[in-house]
Design an enzyme around this catalytic site. Sequence first.
Site, short mmCIF file in Angstrom:
data_model
loop_
_atom_site.label_atom_id
_atom_site.label_comp_id
_atom_site.label_asym_id
_atom_site.label_seq_id
_atom_site.Cartn_x
_atom_site.Cartn_y
_atom_site.Cartn_z
N ASP A 1 -25.32 57.84 -37.81
CA ASP A 1 -24.87 58.40 -36.54
C ASP A 1 -25.11 59.92 -36.52
OD1 ASP A 1 -23.66 58.85 -34.14
OD2 ASP A 1 -21.61 58.51 -34.83
N LYS B 1 -30.88 55.17 -32.43
CA LYS B 1 -30.65 56.51 -32.99
C LYS B 1 -31.64 56.78 -34.12
CE LYS B 1 -25.77 56.88 -31.77
NZ LYS B 1 -24.43 57.38 -32.08
N GLU C 1 -18.30 50.11 -30.47
CA GLU C 1 -17.09 50.95 -30.42
C GLU C 1 -16.19 50.53 -29.26
OE1 GLU C 1 -18.79 54.96 -30.57
OE2 GLU C 1 -18.81 54.86 -32.75
N GLU D 1 -22.75 67.47 -32.52
CA GLU D 1 -21.51 66.82 -32.94
C GLU D 1 -21.24 66.97 -34.44
OE1 GLU D 1 -21.34 62.63 -32.01
OE2 GLU D 1 -19.46 62.37 -33.10
N GLU E 1 -17.89 64.02 -23.50
CA GLU E 1 -17.72 63.49 -24.86
C GLU E 1 -18.69 64.22 -25.78
OE1 GLU E 1 -16.84 59.46 -25.18
OE2 GLU E 1 -17.53 59.26 -27.25
N GLU F 1 -33.73 57.91 -30.19
CA GLU F 1 -32.64 58.73 -29.65
C GLU F 1 -32.27 59.84 -30.63
OE1 GLU F 1 -29.21 56.45 -28.28
OE2 GLU F 1 -27.88 58.18 -28.48
N ASN G 1 -20.02 55.71 -22.69
CA ASN G 1 -18.70 55.09 -22.61
C ASN G 1 -18.23 55.33 -21.17
OD1 ASN G 1 -18.56 54.52 -25.46
ND2 ASN G 1 -18.20 56.70 -25.76
N TRP H 1 -14.40 52.99 -40.23
CA TRP H 1 -15.73 53.20 -39.65
C TRP H 1 -16.89 52.87 -40.58
CZ3 TRP H 1 -15.32 54.37 -34.55
CH2 TRP H 1 -14.11 54.89 -34.11
N ARG I 1 -22.54 49.68 -43.42
CA ARG I 1 -22.78 50.04 -42.01
C ARG I 1 -24.23 50.36 -41.63
NH1 ARG I 1 -19.72 54.63 -38.34
NH2 ARG I 1 -21.53 55.15 -37.10
C1 GCU Z 1 -20.71 58.73 -32.01
C2 GCU Z 1 -19.79 59.63 -31.27
C3 GCU Z 1 -19.15 58.95 -30.10
C4 GCU Z 1 -20.23 58.29 -29.23
C5 GCU Z 1 -21.10 57.41 -30.07
C6 GCU Z 1 -22.29 56.82 -29.33
O1 GCU Z 1 -19.99 57.75 -32.68
O2 GCU Z 1 -18.80 60.12 -32.14
O3 GCU Z 1 -18.43 59.92 -29.39
O4 GCU Z 1 -19.64 57.57 -28.21
O5 GCU Z 1 -21.63 58.13 -31.13
O6 GCU Z 1 -23.41 57.22 -29.65
O7 GCU Z 1 -22.14 55.97 -28.48
#
Ligand code: GCU
Length: 613
Positions: free
Chosen positions: A319, A314, A240, A347, A114, A341, A157, A477, A290
């Site tokens: 994000d 984070k 998410e 990304e 990912e 983090e 995830n 989002w 958010r």
């Molecule tokens: C972002 C990212 C996702 C990831 C998420 C996370 O949203 O796009 O792919 O899963 O961060 O930090 O959990």
Amino acid sequence: MKNQMDYGLSWLKFLPDQPSMTAKTPLEAAHAELAQMEGLHVDVQLEPALGDGFSIEKRGDGYLLRGGETGVLYGAYRAMMAHAAGQNVPEGEDAPYYALRMLNCWDNAEGDIERGYSGRSLFFEGGRFAYDPARIRQLARMLASVGVNVICINNVNVHNPAHKLIEEEWLPQLAELAAIFRPFGVRLMLSIDYAHPMRHGVATADPLDPEVQRWWMERADIVYRYVPDLAGFLVKADSEHRPGPFTYGRTHADGANMLARALAPHGGTLVWRCFVYNCMQDWRDTATDRPMAAYKHYAYLDGQFEDNVILQIKNGPFDFQVREPVSPLLLAMPKTHLALEFQLAQEYTGHQIDIYAMPPMWKEHFADMPPSCVQAIAAVSNLGRDDNYTGHPFAAVNLFAYGLTAWNPAAEPDEVIRLWCRLTYGLHGAQEDALHALLMGSRRTYEKYTAPLGLCWMVEPHGHYGPSPMGYEYALWGTYHKANRDAVGIDRTESGTGYTAQYPEALRTRYENLETCPDLLKLFFHRLRYDYVMDDGRTLIQRIYDDHFEGLEEAKEMARVLAALDLPEPDRAVAAERMERQLRNAREWCDVTNTFFYRLSGVKDAKGRTIYD
Ligand code: GCU
């Protein structure tokens, strides 16, 4: 199979062999590595009480290195890197600032990653473990050489069948993998699925349910039988669409503590991520903002977590955008163990196609968040199966610098980047200066040609590469900029969403007031008219145009500098090919963003440059 030297070892290129096949402990690994270094003599003495720390003293023609069990290896690498870079071996004592220096891989059991931009997983393929042990050993060396001591190998995830990582079917193989990392002082961590017990006939995942608690206690006992030094579990819950305690009306302290109690008898740590927000927001809803979400979910729980829980937050409240202020949650939980983090995976910062060296960004972060606010540090990995591990060979600078920053958050970006250049390419004089300057400026350049002044989210949805000013505007989002013909941005001050109130006083007033809010963050905190006059005297709209044109010009200059660098193959060719893509990307961002604001505002560029109608 490839020879180990076919894999770009980035900053460890100076070590000719992979000597540590037989090393069982960091001490043995230290001896084996040091034996390869010509012209450097180091005697090593184990002093277990020093732990990760070490001291180096000059002794005759060589040095005496004293260190704890892992400290000896860290000290050995430190001495070797200095020697290889032509610097003085640093004398004196040293120890890491953070005890836990983690790397989070987002690898799926299927082999994809990912947000991975360096090829497929180093650990998995086709729903099972699949790795080259020699390569993993190289990876362990790279991590140890910069002090990273925990690697979480699977995605937060947890997609099927990664849950098997804590089941008997996969545990013997997990133990084998752990054994490769162990001599380098690197411990494994696993992401777990919060609702895992429900796969095994437990009717609920309610953290207060005794059956759920019992299930996790037993599971931890089993896992630790195979990997006794497992660092712990990492959890993404209620985020998410991941399952979590909210389903049962419980708090995240209930959820985290339940898992932490199962790990405690084994000395394990439970790392709980705080990336929790409403990812199903209606864009018409102006009451929800958010960036305020994490603070709301966690700040009131301060002091309610078990000792072996670490909340992982984070760096910014959104994000991993190019520029965000410090997450207020990092400053709001003094009675809880926290981990900061970062994301090395690019990304939102160019997919390891565009050059983006992160240390200057981290330095800004630590200027507003004293390192002592957190007790641990983590970074989302930028590694993959590409020969050079990081897609773009220069992206390795971020892993290198991350390790050194986790060791010492006061590390100077300038020095760290210079050391990486020296070790990786052995350039000298003007050549080294040129690469160093190119990397140091790369983040600002990227920032200039992408979303302006802290605005965030103008990126192409899903993939997150390339411009799309309206891409997230009506999405679920919570990522809006609300640009219209007069103004852009969200008012997050007291008169707006009230987000600024989440900060301690000094930061709150700085951001609340337009006069003190830095220009580069103005559109994060404020809604401004295009004719608003910035600190430097330009109007907002002119500043947007100027930054974008400048960013594109700077990218072109980077390309010229790159072409003149004396880099070895294949790095030269890989970097050159990616530079072409970066230039296309920069041009696209520049033109799309400028056209977008020009069409809305109708204001022409004061300098008469081309903005498309
Ligand atoms: C972002 C990212 C996702 C990831 C998420 C996370 O949203 O796009 O792919 O899963 O961060 O930090 O959990």
